[in-house]
Design an enzyme around this catalytic site. Structure first.
Site, PDB file in Angstrom:
ATOM      1  CD  GLU A 177      -2.784   1.236   2.498  1.00 26.97           C
ATOM      2  OE1 GLU A 177      -2.699   0.326   3.336  1.00 26.97           O
ATOM      3  OE2 GLU A 177      -3.579   2.169   2.593  1.00 26.97           O
ATOM      4  CE  LYS A 219      -6.160  -0.321   1.650  1.00 24.97           C
ATOM      5  NZ  LYS A 219      -6.805  -0.866   2.824  1.00 24.97           N
TER       6      LYS A 219
HETATM    7  C1  5MM Z   1      -7.855   1.448   8.855  1.00 20.39           C
HETATM    8  O1  5MM Z   1      -6.864   2.412   8.628  1.00 20.39           O
HETATM    9  C2  5MM Z   1      -5.543   1.938   8.338  1.00 20.39           C
HETATM   10  C3  5MM Z   1      -4.499   2.749   9.019  1.00 20.39           C
HETATM   11  O2  5MM Z   1      -4.603   2.601  10.345  1.00 20.39           O
HETATM   12  P1  5MM Z   1      -3.475   3.275  11.273  1.00 20.39           P
HETATM   13  O3  5MM Z   1      -3.280   4.685  10.752  1.00 20.39           O
HETATM   14  O4  5MM Z   1      -4.084   3.235  12.605  1.00 20.39           O
HETATM   15  O5  5MM Z   1      -2.262   2.433  11.145  1.00 20.39           O
HETATM   16  C4  5MM Z   1      -5.216   2.176   6.876  1.00 20.39           C
HETATM   17  O6  5MM Z   1      -3.972   1.598   6.553  1.00 20.39           O
HETATM   18  C5  5MM Z   1      -6.236   1.636   5.982  1.00 20.39           C
HETATM   19  O7  5MM Z   1      -6.160   0.232   5.956  1.00 20.39           O
HETATM   20  C6  5MM Z   1      -6.069   2.147   4.565  1.00 20.39           C
HETATM   21  O8  5MM Z   1      -5.413   3.380   4.494  1.00 20.39           O
HETATM   22  C7  5MM Z   1      -7.406   2.306   3.930  1.00 20.39           C
HETATM   23  O9  5MM Z   1      -8.231   3.019   4.794  1.00 20.39           O
HETATM   24  P2  5MM Z   1      -9.211   4.110   4.202  1.00 20.39           P
HETATM   25  O10 5MM Z   1      -9.916   4.627   5.416  1.00 20.39           O
HETATM   26  O11 5MM Z   1      -8.359   5.138   3.492  1.00 20.39           O
HETATM   27  O12 5MM Z   1     -10.123   3.379   3.241  1.00 20.39           O
END
Ligand code: 5MM
Length: 338
Positions: A177, A219
């Site tokens: 990601e 991702k």
């Molecule tokens: C769920 O949020 C994840 C990050 O958590 P932390 O900041 O607590 O480590 C994040 O990696 C998430 O999996 C992705 O960015 C996708 O989340 P969004 O909210 O952008 O769909």
């Protein structure tokens, strides 16, 4: 939990009409969310919240896998079944976020790099035993005046690649990601430029390291307008996103799952829907779907606020969001479905 090839796991994760639930908020992040809503921040409340989501009847029709946090993969349902086992029994692939967060990138103000972790190989072995069949590592690229630097992109990609190698050696599908943040007021053209540059570097390093791209999931962010910048149509987001990917993402990549990146729940369906429609026209080589955190959870969490009496209504809200994201992954979403 059975042993499967990386490709079989990828196939299940990007099955038609399904996507991933990112429920891997670290403790600091979930605390912020709970604090805002007046929910007591405790391991037991994290567990109750995740149990509410995962036990949603019918979720497995739309959700192929769930990204868990370290605390969560060690937790269980009220009946004492580990969450990983529980999800697996529903046909949902359990996964785990393994990065341990960001740190400042030395000598580069305003830039960050995901921390490397020397214990990662041992942790992956343990997570596999606990049932995880995929993992996730997030790198963050900030756009601003004079940033990102080439050095920051290269350093983040280096760690993503080392992580991907270790995952595959342990039978775990790596989700890589590299998130280009939408914070700020930059244009969609700038997002395109930075996303393309980042992906070129990432795939050059992955190829050099012989990572099996068919056993890996990307991702990415969509190529999109920034949070404070001028908005453009979903059609333009779709066109620029697919143009970027067709130029730089190798055809062998197992699948692409988008993060929502601060889009509202309906917005994340509108943009994914436009992308999915264009995918059908262009017949892209990879499967594309969602891996949303906030865009699947926000309304459900706001409704739940830690109360058992809100469990079923919150599950309905979550299921509705998952259903609409699924429709968007087919290009069959309409705002009337909201
Ligand atoms: C769920 O949020 C994840 C990050 O958590 P932390 O900041 O607590 O480590 C994040 O990696 C998430 O999996 C992705 O960015 C996708 O989340 P969004 O909210 O952008 O769909």
């Amino acid at each position: 939990m059975s042993e499967q090839t990386l490709q079989a796991i990828v196939k299940a994760m990007v099955a038609d009409g399904k996507g991933l639930l990112a429920a891997d908020e670290s403790n600091g992040n979930i605390k912020k969310k709970f604090d805002k809503l007046g929910i007591e921040d405790s391991a037991e409340n994290h567990r109750r919240y995740r149990e509410m989501l995962f036990t949603t009847p019918g979720m497995e029709k739309y959700i192929s896998g769930v990204i868990l946090f370290d605390e969560t993969i060690h937790q269980s349902t009220s009946d004492g079944v580990s969450f990983a086992q529980y999800l697996d029994s529903k046909g949902v692939v359990p996964g785990i976020k393994v990065d341990i967060g960001l740190m400042d990138f030395e000598g580069h103000p305003g830039e960050q790099v995901t921390k490397w972790d020397e214990t990662l190989n041992d942790r992956l072995k343990k997570y596999y035993e606990l049932g995880a069949r995929f993992a996730k590592w997030r790198a963050v690229i900030n756009i601003g005046a004079g940033i990102p630097s080439d050095e920051c992109i290269a350093a983040n990609c280096k760690n993503l690649v080392k992580y991907a190698q270790l995952c595959q050696a342990n039978g775990i599908v790596p989700i890589v990601e590299p998130e280009v943040l939408s914070d700020g007021d930059h244009t969609i053209e700038r997002c395109y430029e930075v996303t393309k540059k980042t992906l070129i570097e990432l795939f050059a390093q992955l190829k050099k390291a012989n990572v099996d791209l068919s056993g890996l999931i990307l991702k990415p962010n969509m190529v999109i307008y920034s949070l404070e910048g001028e908005k453009v149509s979903a059609q333009e987001v779709a066109e620029k996103t697919l143009q970027c990917f067709s130029e730089v993402v190798p055809t062998e990549v197992g699948g692409i799952v988008f993060l929502s990146g601060g889009q509202s729940e309906p917005e994340s369906c509108v943009t994914l829907n436009a992308i999915s429609k264009l995918v059908k026209e262009q017949k892209t080589p990879w499967k594309l779907t969602f891996s949303y955190g906030r865009a699947l959870q926000n309304s459900a969490l706001k409704n739940w606020i830690g109360k058992d009496e809100n469990k079923f209504s919150s599950q309905e809200i979550f299921l509705h969001r998952a259903k609409l994201a699924s429709a968007a992954s087919f290009g069959e979403y309409t705002p009337e479905m909201e």
